[in-house]
Each structure stands twice: as structure tokens, then as C-alpha cells.
Design a protein around this motif. Structure first.
Motif, PDB file in Angstrom:
ATOM      1  N   ILE A 130     -45.292 172.878  82.161  1.00 43.93           N
ATOM      2  CA  ILE A 130     -45.356 173.590  80.886  1.00 43.93           C
ATOM      3  C   ILE A 130     -43.973 174.096  80.487  1.00 43.93           C
ATOM      4  N   LEU A 131     -43.267 174.683  81.442  1.00 42.67           N
ATOM      5  CA  LEU A 131     -41.920 175.183  81.157  1.00 42.67           C
ATOM      6  C   LEU A 131     -40.978 174.048  80.779  1.00 42.67           C
ATOM      7  N   TRP A 132     -41.080 172.923  81.479  1.00 44.60           N
ATOM      8  CA  TRP A 132     -40.199 171.798  81.161  1.00 44.60           C
ATOM      9  C   TRP A 132     -40.560 171.178  79.819  1.00 44.60           C
ATOM     10  N   SER A 133     -41.846 171.198  79.476  1.00 42.26           N
ATOM     11  CA  SER A 133     -42.253 170.725  78.160  1.00 42.26           C
ATOM     12  C   SER A 133     -41.647 171.595  77.072  1.00 42.26           C
ATOM     13  N   LEU A 134     -41.594 172.912  77.319  1.00 41.99           N
ATOM     14  CA  LEU A 134     -40.949 173.810  76.370  1.00 41.99           C
ATOM     15  C   LEU A 134     -39.477 173.461  76.205  1.00 41.99           C
ATOM     16  N   SER A 182     -39.024 170.222  74.162  1.00 43.08           N
ATOM     17  CA  SER A 182     -39.330 170.332  72.734  1.00 43.08           C
ATOM     18  C   SER A 182     -38.109 170.686  71.895  1.00 43.08           C
ATOM     19  N   PHE A 183     -37.032 171.152  72.513  1.00 49.85           N
ATOM     20  CA  PHE A 183     -35.806 171.503  71.782  1.00 49.85           C
ATOM     21  C   PHE A 183     -34.722 170.431  71.917  1.00 49.85           C
ATOM     22  N   PHE A 184     -35.074 169.281  72.498  1.00 50.92           N
ATOM     23  CA  PHE A 184     -34.091 168.228  72.724  1.00 50.92           C
ATOM     24  C   PHE A 184     -34.587 166.907  72.151  1.00 50.92           C
ATOM     25  N   GLU A 185     -33.633 166.021  71.904  1.00 50.22           N
ATOM     26  CA  GLU A 185     -33.953 164.632  71.571  1.00 50.22           C
ATOM     27  C   GLU A 185     -34.218 163.922  72.892  1.00 50.22           C
ATOM     28  N   ALA A 186     -35.503 163.642  73.185  1.00 45.22           N
ATOM     29  CA  ALA A 186     -35.882 163.120  74.502  1.00 45.22           C
ATOM     30  C   ALA A 186     -36.698 161.853  74.333  1.00 45.22           C
ATOM     31  N   ARG A 187     -36.026 160.738  74.201  1.00 51.25           N
ATOM     32  CA  ARG A 187     -36.687 159.439  74.097  1.00 51.25           C
ATOM     33  C   ARG A 187     -36.431 158.650  75.365  1.00 51.25           C
ATOM     34  N   ASN A 188     -37.528 158.251  76.008  1.00 51.74           N
ATOM     35  CA  ASN A 188     -37.465 157.469  77.245  1.00 51.74           C
ATOM     36  C   ASN A 188     -36.729 158.195  78.367  1.00 51.74           C
ATOM     37  N   THR A 189     -36.746 159.517  78.348  1.00 47.30           N
ATOM     38  CA  THR A 189     -36.102 160.277  79.413  1.00 47.30           C
ATOM     39  C   THR A 189     -36.709 161.667  79.498  1.00 47.30           C
ATOM     40  N   VAL A 190     -36.705 162.236  80.709  1.00 47.22           N
ATOM     41  CA  VAL A 190     -37.166 163.612  80.901  1.00 47.22           C
ATOM     42  C   VAL A 190     -35.989 164.535  81.198  1.00 47.22           C
ATOM     43  N   THR A 191     -34.771 163.987  81.111  1.00 46.91           N
ATOM     44  CA  THR A 191     -33.556 164.803  81.311  1.00 46.91           C
ATOM     45  C   THR A 191     -32.634 164.617  80.112  1.00 46.91           C
ATOM     46  N   PRO A 192     -32.993 165.151  78.940  1.00 43.50           N
ATOM     47  CA  PRO A 192     -32.207 164.940  77.718  1.00 43.50           C
ATOM     48  C   PRO A 192     -30.929 165.770  77.731  1.00 43.50           C
ATOM     49  N   THR A 244     -45.398 153.285  73.272  1.00 43.46           N
ATOM     50  CA  THR A 244     -44.195 152.451  73.234  1.00 43.46           C
ATOM     51  C   THR A 244     -42.949 153.249  72.880  1.00 43.46           C
ATOM     52  N   ILE A 245     -43.129 154.350  72.107  1.00 42.93           N
ATOM     53  CA  ILE A 245     -41.976 155.151  71.695  1.00 42.93           C
ATOM     54  C   ILE A 245     -41.475 156.032  72.831  1.00 42.93           C
ATOM     55  N   GLN A 246     -42.398 156.650  73.546  1.00 41.50           N
ATOM     56  CA  GLN A 246     -42.082 157.596  74.620  1.00 41.50           C
ATOM     57  C   GLN A 246     -41.108 158.681  74.136  1.00 41.50           C
ATOM     58  N   ASP A 247     -41.511 159.295  73.041  1.00 37.94           N
ATOM     59  CA  ASP A 247     -40.722 160.384  72.460  1.00 37.94           C
ATOM     60  C   ASP A 247     -41.242 161.707  73.023  1.00 37.94           C
ATOM     61  N   LEU A 248     -40.694 162.131  74.128  1.00 37.97           N
ATOM     62  CA  LEU A 248     -41.173 163.330  74.804  1.00 37.97           C
ATOM     63  C   LEU A 248     -40.771 164.605  74.068  1.00 37.97           C
ATOM     64  N   SER A 286     -43.780 166.949  73.122  1.00 35.81           N
ATOM     65  CA  SER A 286     -43.820 168.303  73.682  1.00 35.81           C
ATOM     66  C   SER A 286     -43.944 169.346  72.582  1.00 35.81           C
ATOM     67  N   ALA A 287     -43.218 169.155  71.483  1.00 35.43           N
ATOM     68  CA  ALA A 287     -43.310 170.091  70.365  1.00 35.43           C
ATOM     69  C   ALA A 287     -44.730 170.113  69.794  1.00 35.43           C
ATOM     70  N   GLY A 288     -45.330 168.936  69.625  1.00 34.12           N
ATOM     71  CA  GLY A 288     -46.696 168.870  69.116  1.00 34.12           C
ATOM     72  C   GLY A 288     -47.691 169.524  70.060  1.00 34.12           C
ATOM     73  N   ALA A 289     -47.497 169.328  71.374  1.00 30.33           N
ATOM     74  CA  ALA A 289     -48.398 169.944  72.346  1.00 30.33           C
ATOM     75  C   ALA A 289     -48.306 171.464  72.304  1.00 30.33           C
ATOM     76  N   LEU A 290     -47.100 171.983  72.143  1.00 29.37           N
ATOM     77  CA  LEU A 290     -46.933 173.439  72.075  1.00 29.37           C
ATOM     78  C   LEU A 290     -47.476 174.006  70.767  1.00 29.37           C
ATOM     79  N   ILE A 291     -47.352 173.244  69.685  1.00 33.28           N
ATOM     80  CA  ILE A 291     -47.958 173.676  68.425  1.00 33.28           C
ATOM     81  C   ILE A 291     -49.474 173.754  68.577  1.00 33.28           C
TER      82      ILE A 291
END
Length: 302
Positions: free
Chosen positions: A36-40, A43-53, A266-270, A274-279
Motif C-alpha cells: 500500500i505504501l509503495w503504491s502511494l 502514484s506520484f511517478f511515471e511508472a511504466r513497466n517498472t516498480v522503481t520509477p 499490455t500497458i503496465q502503467d503502475l 496506483s493513483a486510480g486504486a487510491l482514488i
């Protein structure tokens, strides 16, 4: 008992407490709170195909999601779903609880019969509904029954106008969850003192609707609000029945399926996912707090 022995006993109890509880706490931290914290953060980064933006975009992901017509449409799908499933679940589960609570013989049997569907997987139930009951061909159970009355078969899961797909989605959810909420209402009914009913009969109240409206329903206020809150949260989290019955279609796609497609498709826009999940989580919290404020959950019954 000496103070030293008392201190040793407290330490021993504390040790065994953490022995049993510690693994669950660690699992909760690793698999719930840290994601949850990492999703937060994501949500403030451009994160496509990566979990370490590395590219910080601020609130842009939130603005994009709040102006995304597909995401707003998914919230509309939830609204339609909730408008039907929440009141139906509330009324039917309360009716079942009242009926089962009045049974004098084999009460435990009837409780078990209505509660058993809650142990069934949503995926399994959805596939049964899709392949056996509402499969859209003349051999399906629903179309077979319609054929007895001379009604043409219906493509339940692919007809948008009229939207017959709502019937399989709502009925499978009702079948799966009515038993759970029925048990909650039965627990609430058993907490009502029989003296209240005796006093009402002495005062001239008639059994039936009059007693139900003035005695039973007010005493069930706390249980009723809990059922409404749990039911609404469960409706927001609808995923399995939509995904297994319809797939990722535009005309009936709840928020979780849309966010699933963004984050793991296919996009994998995390970032946007993440922003949508928090909304969505914020909406659930706001609605829950509003229900709590309106219905007074947790207050003593009058």
C-alpha cells in the motif's frame, strides 16, 4: 507470589504472544502495508513497466484518472451495480434471517443450507452461472425455462440492449453473499430481549408489520448499518463475477477490472493504476464515513 515470579510470568506470556502473533504481523506488513505504501509512492511517478520509477510527476496521475472517461465510466458501472445489489441483499438477507429465526425444527440445518454458498469461490460460481445457467444457448437452464413458456432464447452475457447481462451478475452475487449477511441479522435478532415483544403485545401491538417496524427494525439498527457498510464496500471491490462472466468489456467494467487492465495489462502503467486504486480507496472511505455519520453506527440503540 513474589514480584520476580510475577515479572517472569509476564515476560513468558509476552514471549509466547509474539511467537504466535509475530508471523501474522510480519506477513501483514510484507504483503499488505508495504504494498500500500509503495503504491502511494508509485502514484506520484511515471511508472511504466517498472516498480522503481525515477520521474516524479506529482499529482498528474490523479488528474489523468479523474478526467479519464473510461475510469469514470467504471465508477458508473459500480453505481448501477450497487443500486441493485445493496438494497436486494439487505432486504433478502433480512427476510431470510426472520424466516430462519422463526423455524422451530431443524433451525441449524436451514442456517447451514443458506450459509453454504458463502464457502463457494466467486470464480467457480461465476463459471457455473456462465456455462450452465446463463450460457446463452437453448440448453442453458435459464433459456430452457423460458422455452417452456414459448419465449425465445436470450444471449444473456452479450446482449447490451436490453442489458440482460445484469441478471447473471446480480444473481450470482446474491447467491454467494446472502447467507453471510443472513447470519449477521440472525445474531442481531437473537440479541433482542423477548421482554420487548411481551411488553408490546401487552400494550396492544399486533404481531406482524407493526411489531417489526416498531420493535425489531429499531433494535437491528447497528446490525443493519454494518450490513450496509460491508455490502457497499464489497460492491466497490467487485471483480471476479464481472471478469469471469463478461471479461474486460467496455459496457460493464467495474473500477478494479479497469485498474487491473491498466496496471497488469499490455500497458503496465503502475503510476496511473496506483493513483486510480487510491482514488477508489478514498471514495470507499468517504462513503463509509458518510454512512457512519448518517446512520450513527456504533451508537447505542434508543
Amino acid at each position: 507470589m513474589s514480584p520476580r515470579a510475577t515479572t517472569k510470568g509476564i515476560r513468558g506470556n509476552t514471549l509466547w504472544f509474539w511467537v504466535f502473533v509475530g508471523p501474522f504481523v510480519i506477513g501483514l506488513l510484507i504483503f499488505s502495508y508495504l504494498p500500500i505504501l509503495w503504491s502511494l509512492v508509485l502514484s506520484f511517478f511515471e511508472a511504466r513497466n517498472t516498480v522503481t520509477p525515477t520521474e516524479f510527476v506529482g499529482l498528474r496521475n490523479y488528474v489523468d484518472m479523474l478526467t479519464d472517461p473510461n475510469f469514470l465510466s467504471s465508477l458508473g458501472t459500480f453505481s448501477v451495480f450497487a443500486v441493485f445489489v445493496v438494497p436486494l441483499t439487505f432486504v433478502l438477507s433480512l427476510a431470510l434471517a426472520l424466516l430462519v429465526n422463526q423455524v422451530k425444527i431443524a433451525r441449524a440445518f436451514f442456517r447451514s443450507v443458506f450459509f453454504l454458498p458463502t464457502a463457494c469461490s466467486y470464480v467457480v460460481a461465476s463459471l457455473i452461472w456462465k456455462l450452465s445457467i446463463f450460457n446463452g444457448v437453448r440448453f442453458g437452464l435459464a433459456n430452457t425455462v423460458l422455452g417452456w413458456f414459448g419465449i425465445d432464447q436470450i444471449a444473456w452475457l452479450s446482449t447490451v440492449d436490453p442489458p440482460w447481462f445484469w441478471i447473471p451478475i446480480i444473481t450470482v452475487r446474491l447467491w454467494l453473499q446472502l447467507g453471510f449477511y443472513m447470519i449477521l441479522f440472525i445474531a442481531g435478532l437473537q440479541r433482542i430481549s423477548p421482554a420487548l415483544y411481551e411488553a408490546a403485545y401487552v400494550d396492544g401491538a399486533k404481531p406482524g408489520w407493526q411489531v417489526f417496524l416498531h420493535i425489531t427494525l429499531p433494535q437491528l439498527r447497528a446490525t443493519a448499518v454494518a450490513v450496509l457498510i460491508l455490502n457497499l464496500i464489497a460492491a466497490y471491490q467487485a471483480f471476479d463475477e464481472f471478469y469471469n462472466l463478461l471479461g474486460n468489456v467496455n459496457f460493464a467494467r467495474p473500477p478494479l477490472i479497469y485498474l487491473y487492465g491498466i496496471s497488469l495489462g499490455t500497458i503496465q502503467d503502475l503510476g496511473h493504476g496506483s493513483a486510480g486504486a487510491l482514488i477508489l480507496a478514498a471514495i470507499i472511505m468517504i462513503v463509509t464515513l458518510l454512512q457512519n455519520k448518517i446512520f450513527g453506527f456504533g451508537k447505542a440503540n434508543d
